[in-house]
Design an enzyme around this catalytic site. Structure first.
Site, PDB file in Angstrom:
ATOM      1  N   THR A 165       0.832  -1.213   0.000  1.00 30.63           N
ATOM      2  CA  THR A 165       0.000   0.000   0.000  1.00 30.63           C
ATOM      3  C   THR A 165       0.864   1.260   0.000  1.00 30.63           C
ATOM      4  O   THR A 165       0.686   2.157  -0.828  1.00 30.63           O
ATOM      5  CB  THR A 165      -0.904   0.000   1.255  1.00 30.63           C
ATOM      6  OG1 THR A 165      -1.598  -1.247   1.294  1.00 30.63           O
ATOM      7  CG2 THR A 165      -1.897   1.135   1.244  1.00 30.63           C
ATOM      8  N   VAL A 166       1.812   1.336   0.922  1.00 33.90           N
ATOM      9  CA  VAL A 166       2.619   2.555   1.051  1.00 33.90           C
ATOM     10  C   VAL A 166       3.724   2.595  -0.008  1.00 33.90           C
ATOM     11  O   VAL A 166       3.936   3.619  -0.666  1.00 33.90           O
ATOM     12  CB  VAL A 166       3.231   2.659   2.474  1.00 33.90           C
ATOM     13  CG1 VAL A 166       4.016   3.960   2.624  1.00 33.90           C
ATOM     14  CG2 VAL A 166       2.147   2.563   3.539  1.00 33.90           C
ATOM     15  N   VAL A 188       4.190   7.126  13.114  1.00 32.79           N
ATOM     16  CA  VAL A 188       3.183   7.546  14.096  1.00 32.79           C
ATOM     17  C   VAL A 188       2.205   8.503  13.429  1.00 32.79           C
ATOM     18  O   VAL A 188       2.604   9.528  12.875  1.00 32.79           O
ATOM     19  CB  VAL A 188       3.842   8.250  15.310  1.00 32.79           C
ATOM     20  CG1 VAL A 188       2.777   8.693  16.316  1.00 32.79           C
ATOM     21  CG2 VAL A 188       4.858   7.340  15.984  1.00 32.79           C
ATOM     22  N   GLY A 208       0.564   8.409  10.709  1.00 33.14           N
ATOM     23  CA  GLY A 208       0.640   8.500   9.240  1.00 33.14           C
ATOM     24  C   GLY A 208       1.174   9.811   8.708  1.00 33.14           C
ATOM     25  O   GLY A 208       2.355  10.113   8.838  1.00 33.14           O
ATOM     26  N   ILE A 229       0.560  12.911   9.648  1.00 30.31           N
ATOM     27  CA  ILE A 229       0.688  14.048  10.579  1.00 30.31           C
ATOM     28  C   ILE A 229       2.152  14.200  11.000  1.00 30.31           C
ATOM     29  O   ILE A 229       2.751  13.236  11.485  1.00 30.31           O
ATOM     30  CB  ILE A 229      -0.190  13.839  11.838  1.00 30.31           C
ATOM     31  CG1 ILE A 229      -1.662  13.690  11.445  1.00 30.31           C
ATOM     32  CG2 ILE A 229      -0.007  14.985  12.820  1.00 30.31           C
ATOM     33  CD1 ILE A 229      -2.582  13.380  12.619  1.00 30.31           C
ATOM     34  N   GLY A 256     -12.066  -2.143   4.222  1.00 30.74           N
ATOM     35  CA  GLY A 256     -10.607  -2.184   4.182  1.00 30.74           C
ATOM     36  C   GLY A 256      -9.942  -1.334   5.255  1.00 30.74           C
ATOM     37  O   GLY A 256      -8.733  -1.133   5.230  1.00 30.74           O
ATOM     38  N   LYS A 275       2.869   3.240  18.857  1.00 32.49           N
ATOM     39  CA  LYS A 275       3.054   4.646  18.480  1.00 32.49           C
ATOM     40  C   LYS A 275       3.295   5.491  19.724  1.00 32.49           C
ATOM     41  O   LYS A 275       4.146   6.386  19.726  1.00 32.49           O
ATOM     42  CB  LYS A 275       1.816   5.133  17.713  1.00 32.49           C
ATOM     43  CG  LYS A 275       1.645   4.408  16.378  1.00 32.49           C
ATOM     44  CD  LYS A 275       0.271   4.628  15.795  1.00 32.49           C
ATOM     45  CE  LYS A 275       0.100   3.882  14.487  1.00 32.49           C
ATOM     46  NZ  LYS A 275      -1.286   3.853  14.015  1.00 32.49           N
TER      47      LYS A 275
END
Ligand SMILES: NC(=O)c1ccc[n+]([C@@H]2O[C@H](COP(=O)([O-])OP(=O)(O)OC[C@H]3O[C@@H](n4cnc5c(N)ncnc54)[C@H](OP(=O)(O)O)[C@@H]3O)[C@@H](O)[C@H]2O)c1
Length: 439
Positions: free
Chosen positions: A14-15, A134, A136, A138, A189, A207
């Protein structure tokens, strides 16, 4: 212009796939911004033949991440596989030992081996960046690691798991049960097939452990976190919270106290009119309270391919802009050798307000007995409300108490004393209340 920054990426899920696409489609803008090109020269994943919707035809494929980290002609090793054991730590260690810079989004890896990896990076003069690990997209790592230098942080807390926040939001807005909302999150999802890691709070704990180290300059102590997930939160709790002016969120909280640092992850009631209470769905929020700045609150996308890749790209761009041989920002905000040992505050001494929901037999004297057990433990009550159980054919009643600030110890003793009485008709529910300072 300086030579291109050569990047190797391990993990094209995904990333990783989002990152490849963004670097390729924004090549010109990145070259201008960074003063040099960013070029992906090596990649790896488990399955070479999978169609990932990206063009990796001109890029050297490596069969294993370890081989890529050890042998590829790269400046930066980007780890986007995940996991605290096996390929991720092995390849990151190999890359750092070679003196390569590393970028990772892997909170599990940092929570378990962050200090060791920081030590290697600092010895080698390499950068180890992990903004995406942590919350995503932000930029909370950069805020704590760099922007708040000189501040003494007193508390850092936030909503850091989109799956849990989605479930709690849907329960409240649609009146659906926890199980129904979890199924819906899986269908969309947002939740993994095995959601335990998210809903039991472990993902938030990883996190939080990273934020604690950055905020307080202590060694990472992921095993020292008080942990409670959201599986026991019922629609009744959510309605009762709403009636009392609160919403329920899964918060990770790290707080400096007189006896040490509290690290806790649990369902939490936050005042309805606070900003964090308005953070719905998969969105994340992190608040930092510190002495010079005051309260900082950041809200934004905590997951998703593009949002996470945005943070990874920012980390790569920082490396592209850095000068060789320049003084490096310490990986964990404080040099690894100067981190102090983590001193845990006992959960029993946690101070705050509490929501207590009791299901009791409808008998005279019950109300008075509950009030007496509270008084015996020096708990002062903000409110005590009795209501008929909505869907119950028996005569059970629900009693909801909200306490003024008290200790965990007192609440547990009072609830244990109530459990020894004969009138309880169900397991008591206890939810801690957290009050934001400024927003
Ligand atoms: N997804 C998000 O929203 C998000 C947000 C923040 C942080 N993160 C973090 O980002 C990292 C990647 O997450 P993701 O969602 O992109 O995961 P993902 O979709 O599952 O992708 C993982 C990738 O790593 C590859 N991989 C796994 N084990 C490997 C091994 N032993 N050797 C070689 N390749 C291996 C997989 O290969 P195949 O494709 O061939 O199977 C896949 O390409 C994780 O640390 C995650 O915690 C993710």
């Amino acid at each position: 212009m300086a030579d291109a920054l050569k990047v190797g990426i391990a993990g094209l899920g995904t990333v990783g796939a989002s990152l490849v696409r963004i670097i390729q489609t924004r090549a010109n803008e990145l070259t201008v911004t960074c003063g040099r090109a960013i070029e992906i020269t090596a990649v790896t994943a488990r399955d070479r033949n999978r169609d990932r919707g990206i063009d990796i035809s001109g890029i050297t494929w490596f069969d294993t991440p370890e081989k890529l980290a050890a042998e590829a002609d790269i400046d930066v090793f980007v780890e986007l596989m995940g996991g605290a054991e096996g390929a991720a730590p092995n390849s990151v260690r190999a890359a750092l030992t070679r003196g390569l810079h590393v970028v990772t989004a892997n909170k599990a890896l940092l929570a378990s081996s962050g200090v060791e990896l920081a030590r290697i990076a600092e010895e080698k003069g390499a950068l180890l960046n992990f903004e995406a690990a942590v919350a995503g997209g932000i930029p909370v790592i950069k805020a704590l690691r760099e922007s708040l230098t000189g501040n003494t942080v007193s508390r850092v807390y936030g909503i850091m798991n989109g799956t849990c926040n989605y479930i709690l939001t849907r329960m409240e807005k649609e009146g659906l049960s926890f199980a129904d909302c979890l199924k819906e999150a899986q269908r969309l999802g947002y939740a993994e097939a095995d959601p335990a890691f998210d809903i039991e709070g472990n993902d938030t704990a990883h996190k939080l452990a990273i934020l604690t180290t950055l905020a307080f300059g202590t060694e990472i102590a992921a095993d020292e976190i008080y942990l409670e997930g959201i599986t026991n939160i019922s629609i009744e709790d959510i309605h009762a919270a709403a009636d009392l002016g609160y919403r329920i969120k899964l918060l990770g909280v790290a707080q400096q106290t007189d006896s040490g640092i509290e690290q806790r992850v649990h369902p939490t009631m936050v005042p309805h009119d606070s900003v964090i209470a308005q953070v719905d769905g998969v969105t994340n929020a992190v608040a930092i309270e510190s002495d010079i700045l005051g309260e900082l609150l950041m809200v934004g996308p905590g997951a998703g391919g593009d949002a996470t890749a945005s943070a990874v790209l920012g980390d790569i761009a920082d490396i592209a802009k850095s000068r060789p041989g320049a003084q490096r920002v310490p990986v964990l905000g404080t040099p690894a050798a100067a981190l102090s040992p983590y001193k845990r505050a006992r959960m029993q001494s946690h101070e705050g307000g509490y929501f207590i929901r009791l299901t009791v037999a409808d008998r005279t004297g019950v109300f008075a007995s509950i009030a007496a057990r509270m008084a015996e433990n020096a708990i002062s009550l903000e409110s005590i409300v009795q209501r008929a159980k909505p869907d119950s054919e028996d005569t059970a009643k629900t009693i909801i108490l909200v306490t003024h600030a008290t200790t965990e110890d007192s609440v547990r003793k009072a609830v244990d004393a109530i459990k020894r009485e004969s009138y309880l008709a169900g397991e008591p529910q206890v939810i801690r209340i957290e009050r934001p300072k400024a927003f």
